[in-house]
Design an enzyme around this catalytic site. Structure first.
Site, mmCIF file in Angstrom:
data_model
loop_
_atom_site.group_PDB
_atom_site.id
_atom_site.type_symbol
_atom_site.label_atom_id
_atom_site.label_comp_id
_atom_site.label_asym_id
_atom_site.label_seq_id
_atom_site.Cartn_x
_atom_site.Cartn_y
_atom_site.Cartn_z
ATOM 1 N N CYS B 410 0.802 -1.219 0.000
ATOM 2 C CA CYS B 410 0.000 0.000 0.000
ATOM 3 C C CYS B 410 0.839 1.274 0.000
ATOM 4 O O CYS B 410 0.486 2.253 -0.668
ATOM 5 C CB CYS B 410 -0.973 -0.009 1.156
ATOM 6 S SG CYS B 410 -0.235 -0.423 2.722
ATOM 7 N N HIS B 454 -1.663 0.287 7.116
ATOM 8 C CA HIS B 454 -2.082 0.713 5.784
ATOM 9 C C HIS B 454 -1.555 2.118 5.535
ATOM 10 O O HIS B 454 -1.182 2.835 6.462
ATOM 11 C CB HIS B 454 -3.612 0.674 5.714
ATOM 12 C CG HIS B 454 -4.157 0.741 4.324
ATOM 13 N ND1 HIS B 454 -3.711 -0.064 3.314
ATOM 14 C CD2 HIS B 454 -5.133 1.525 3.776
ATOM 15 C CE1 HIS B 454 -4.388 0.219 2.210
ATOM 16 N NE2 HIS B 454 -5.252 1.187 2.475
ATOM 17 N N ASP B 470 -7.675 6.098 -1.920
ATOM 18 C CA ASP B 470 -6.884 4.925 -1.534
ATOM 19 C C ASP B 470 -6.504 4.160 -2.787
ATOM 20 O O ASP B 470 -7.293 3.373 -3.303
ATOM 21 C CB ASP B 470 -7.683 4.045 -0.576
ATOM 22 C CG ASP B 470 -6.832 2.927 0.006
ATOM 23 O OD1 ASP B 470 -5.695 2.739 -0.486
ATOM 24 O OD2 ASP B 470 -7.292 2.258 0.942
#
Lengths: 318, 654
Positions: B410, B454, B470
């Site tokens: 991520c 994350h 995201d």
């Protein structure tokens, strides 16, 4: 009670007899009645006495006065580091005329022996005396000589911290029925002592207050003084406490238990109790077990007196 | 212990072995925190002391012991640079307990060591308050108590098993009192009880992120925090737990901004979520709240980029915070100038190909929104992989990732996206935190682990405020929807995946975690608040120190009263002979008249003393005394005098 006792009671009561002796001794040794009574109880219980104190508090005077008052033959042995067993027991000497050895009896053959400063002699000399005390007889060159009856040893000892002494080991201390201290007199009594007659002169005025026969008779009476179950419970409770308490290195021996009972019986006898009561045990407790117990550390009890006190207060009367 | 034959070793030696065993048990929890030389030194001291006991060596002389003790003190000082604080303190405690061994001669010395061991054992709770450790602590405490009893026994004739049984019984008897004290011992408000911060390894998210940092963290299955929602629970894709917000980018690493910004207003919309976050100790000041937190306790504050931070210190112990959040919100403009500047800044001469790509895409797109969409489409369309094991990136990390490796976690996607947005003139920042969390149906709470770590982006769009983008969701939508297990391909290892895939194992694991949570919330975190709550349940409205103390003392008195009554009943005197009973009746009568018998006092002394202090009774008491002495100690007691004694005792009126 059994046969010999009533005859004595008709002659004279132990309380009265001993009371007279104590009264006489009280004139010499001022303000120490309890110690004097312990002393006589010890004698009546056929034990021996150890007096532990600094010099000059009247140990020798006490022994001498006791011998005079009880009409006993008296010898004093001054223990020194060069004292030999023969100096105590006696020695066999070659007799030129009969061409044989003849035994010269030593001072131990008197009825009352004062072993002065017993811890200054070597263990060899000490054990010569202690063996005689234990066995009431002396064996020299295969020949056995019985000691006098009654036979009573008063040993004195300087407190062990003094230099140049051989302290008696615990096993030897156990041979003494009682251990007492005299201590300093009260200021008032000390004043009386300072003002009064010389003790040595006073000793000369003493007359026997009872006969050796009476003394022997009373000695036979001691074990017959009644000790009830309740009292034996109390004695056993004391003994058990010394064995179970973590404050002591080891508990007292069965011999010490018997000693405690005998001493209490003697105390009951001279105080006219028909049976031994707990107070009799308490009166002699410190003197009997104080020197037989070793506290694990000093904070518990510093000396024999404190040990006695500690045990006394720790055990309830059942 | 069995290795040494009992006859070869003295009573004291055997006691010593118990003590050394107990001390070892107490030191074991500290092993990870102790310098290696301390462990060695204490071990040597133990071995020496046992050998000295067996071989009857004399112990080292006093001067030597003093020198060794001072040397150890200095060594601790050198190793930890202080004697203060938790680590140096426990180290010193352990060292000195070891040194004390060298002078153990008496039972008292042994007792001192046992008390040191108790202290060392319980100080282990400062480091670790996990439920897992509790059984060990209890067993060690039990053994130590048995040791304490053992060293005070005059013989060791009681078998060890019996001794342990007896001690266990004693501890169980003490348990109610311990629970009572736990519940009602006054907790001081404030920092008095708090555990000082330690120089322990920090865990969890840092305030700077380089490619690979988050994926490294994700390998850990450690728990970051637990969350219990009061009623409404947000769906998985809205569970973004906000952590450090990063502004400064040097081409590779993202860092927090220096200085402060003017705070912006948040307009919340939709459902509000009230919940309690229980943070594990992570030695950093931040608290993870659901994006975006609108209410927080006084001990915390919200930064201008909406992160929650403790006002003072770091989270050094398990701590709970009651928070409220809205997942739908609008940040009202305008964007402060300084924030705009820093969120547009890019390092020069870095990632040139990405810069070119961004400018090209922006030129093609009609609006900022369209640009964002086209970047996300690029991630979707081209062969980008979401992986836990991304390859290492070169100096121009974004270029390397976008054009060469195309494999990332991520933070790679978020970092690339944020950089592209900035290059296209859109203010953007990198947000780190956690996403998702596992629901534990047994405790009704969420577990958020390090593996849920994350990173995502936020861009400033005029009129819309800060908007969360995201990019990971574009590449691997399962990550946001269903968690990391679903997003990573089967061939890669994800920590705990096996545990989670098996239904039964999973249930056991969740039950264990629920037990842990109960332990954490109800026992470890039991504080003034809970105490107040408890007392309110018991009907005490306002809790005051004095009342509390008084209640405590009263409870104690009551407890010991009950105990002593029970013991008196339990050890009540057995039926004695009638003489004894009458005497005891007399003693009780006199005790009521303030003349209690001392335990060691004989009957003659006691009754004489009583007679002396009560002259009115003196005749009766004297007669009772002589009858009693005769009955109980005399040679031929007259049974008839028993009734006389009864009569006298009955007629004595106090």
């Amino acid at each position: 009670m059994e046969s010999p006792v009533p005859t004595l009671i008709t002659q004279a009561d132990p309380v009265e007899l001993i009371g007279g002796t104590i009264a006489q001794l009280n004139r010499i040794i001022l303000g120490k009645e309890h110690q004097l009574r312990l002393c006589i109880a010890c004698l009546l219980a056929r034990g021996h006495l150890l007096i532990e104190d600094i010099p000059g508090v009247g140990k020798t005077t006490l022994a001498h006065a006791l011998a005079e008052s009880l009409g006993l033959s008296y010898q004093r042995i001054q223990f020194t580091s060069d004292l030999l067993p023969a100096d105590i027991i006696g020695v066999s000497v070659f007799d030129r005329e009969t061409s044989s050895f003849r035994f010269h009896k030593g001072p131990v053959f008197s009825q009352l022996v004062l072993a002065d400063e017993v811890n200054r002699a070597t263990p060899k000399a000490q054990s010569a005396l202690l063996e005689a005390m234990e066995e009431h007889q002396v064996t020299v060159d295969g020949q056995t000589y019985p000691l006098a009856a009654p036979f009573f040893v008063i040993a004195t000892q300087n407190p062990v911290y003094q230099i140049g002494t051989y302290p008696l080991p615990e096993s030897q201390l156990d041979r003494f029925l009682m251990r007492i201290e005299l201590g300093f007199p009260d200021p008032a009594l000390e004043r009386q002592l300072l003002m009064g007659q010389d003790r040595r002169d006073l000793l000369a005025t003493l007359a026997p207050t009872l006969s050796p026969q009476q003394l022997l008779l009373m000695q036979t009476m001691v074990p017959k003084v009644h000790a009830s179950d309740a009292l034996l419970d109390y004695v056993q409770a004391i003994v058990r406490f010394t064995r179970e308490s973590p404050q002591f290195e080891a508990g007292v021996s069965p011999r010490a238990a018997i000693a405690l009972l005998r001493a209490a019986q003697a105390w009951a006898l001279i105080h006219g109790h028909h049976g031994v009561i707990p107070e009799d045990v308490q009166a002699v407790l410190g003197a009997v077990i104080g020197h037989r117990l070793k506290p694990k550390d000093d904070s518990v009890a510093r000396n024999a007196t404190e040990v006695g006190d500690l045990v006394l207060k720790a055990v309830g009367v059942p | 212990m069995a290795a040494i034959a009992p006859d070869r070793i003295s009573l004291f030696g055997r006691k010593l072995l118990w003590v050394i065993t107990g001390l070892t048990l107490a030191v074991i929890p500290h092993l990870p925190h102790l310098a290696i030389w301390i462990v060695a030194l204490v071990g040597v001291a133990m071995a020496f002391r046992i050998t000295a006991e067996i071989k009857r060596w004399s112990l080292p002389p006093k001067w030597l012991r003093i020198i060794v003790a001072f040397a150890a003190l200095f060594a601790v000082l050198l190793t930890y640079r202080t004697l203060n604080g938790v680590e140096a303190g426990t180290a010193l405690l352990v060292v000195m307990a070891g040194m004390k061994l060298l002078e153990t001669r008496t039972v008292r010395d042994l007792t001192v060591i046992v008390f040191l061991a108790y202290f060392a054992l319980f100080s282990g709770f400062i480091y670790n308050q996990e439920l897992l450790r509790l059984p060990y602590m209890l067993i060690a405490a039990w053994l130590l108590t048995a040791t304490l009893m053992r060293i005070h026994q005059t013989t060791l004739s009681m078998p060890a098993r019996e001794a342990l049984g007896l001690t266990g019984k004693m501890l169980l008897q003490a348990l109610p009192l311990a629970i009572l004290l736990f519940l009602f011992f006054p907790r001081l408000p404030g920092n008095f009880w708090s555990v000082p911060a330690r120089s322990e390894a920090r865990t969890g998210l840092d305030d700077e992120v380089s490619p690979g940092d988050v994926s490294d963290l994700s390998i850990s299955g450690m728990i970051a925090f637990r969350v219990k929602f009061e009623d409404a629970v947000p769906p998985s894709k809205e569970r973004y737990w906000r952590g450090p917000v990063l502004h400064d980018f040097d081409g590779r690493t993202w860092r927090r901004a220096q200085g402060f910004y003017i705070p912006q207003n948040v307009r919340a919309e939709g459902t509000s979520y009230a919940y309690r976050v229980t943070m594990e100790a992570h030695q950093r000041p931040w608290i993870f709240g659901l994006d975006v937190a609108t209410e927080w306790p006084e001990s915390a504050m919200r930064t201008s980029d909406f992160q929650l931070i403790k006002r003072r210190g770091v989270v050094s112990t398990l701590t709970s915070y009651d928070l409220q959040s809205f997942t739908q919100y609008v940040v009202e403009g305008p964007l402060p100038t300084r924030m705009r500047q820093s969120d547009l800044r890019l390092p020069e001469n870095r990632n040139p190909r990405s810069m070119a790509l961004a400018r090209k895409l922006r030129a093609e797109a009609p609006s900022d929104e369209a640009f964002i969409e086209s970047v996300l489409n690029t991630f979707r369309r081209e062969e980008y992989y979401y992986t836990l094991e991304p390859p290492r990136l070169e100096l121009h990390s974004v270029d390397d990732f976008l054009f060469n490796t195309k494999r990332g976690f991520c933070e790679h996607f978020a970092s690339a996206f944020t950089m592209l947005a900035r290059a296209a003139g859109i203010p953007a920042r990198l947000v780190t935190g956690y996403q998702g969390g596992e629901f534990n149906p047994m405790g009704g709470y969420f577990i958020v682990r390090q593996s849920d770590a994350h990173a995502w982006s936020e861009v400033w769009l005029e009129g819309k405020g800060w908007v969360r983008v995201d990019p990971t969701a574009a590449v691997a939508p399962e990550r946001v929807e269903r968690g990391i297990d679903a997003a990573i391909s089967e061939s890669e290892s994800v920590p705990g995946r096996l545990l989670r895939s098996n239904v039964y194992l999973s249930r056991v694991r969740l039950a264990w975690d629920a037990a842990n949570t109960f332990w954490n919330n109800q026992v470890v975190e039991f504080s003034e608040d809970q105490q107040r709550w408890l007392s309110q349940r018991l009907g005490i409205e306002e809790l005051r120190w004095q009342t509390f103390g008084l209640a405590l003392v009263m409870t104690f008195i009551l407890f010991f009263l009950c105990l002593s009554t029970y013991l008196a009943w339990r050890f009540r005197p057995k039926a004695r002979d009638p003489v004894q009973q009458i005497y005891e009746q007399l003693c009780r009568k006199l005790a009521r008249a303030n003349l209690p018998k001392l335990a060691y006092e004989g009957p003659r002394d006691y009754l004489s003393r009583a007679a002396a202090s009560r002259p009115s009774l003196s005749r009766d008491l004297s007669e009772a005394r002589s009858i009693y002495l005769d009955l109980r100690y005399g040679p031929n007691p007259m049974p008839s005098s028993l009734s006389r004694l009864k009569f006298i005792v009955n007629q004595i009126k106090i």
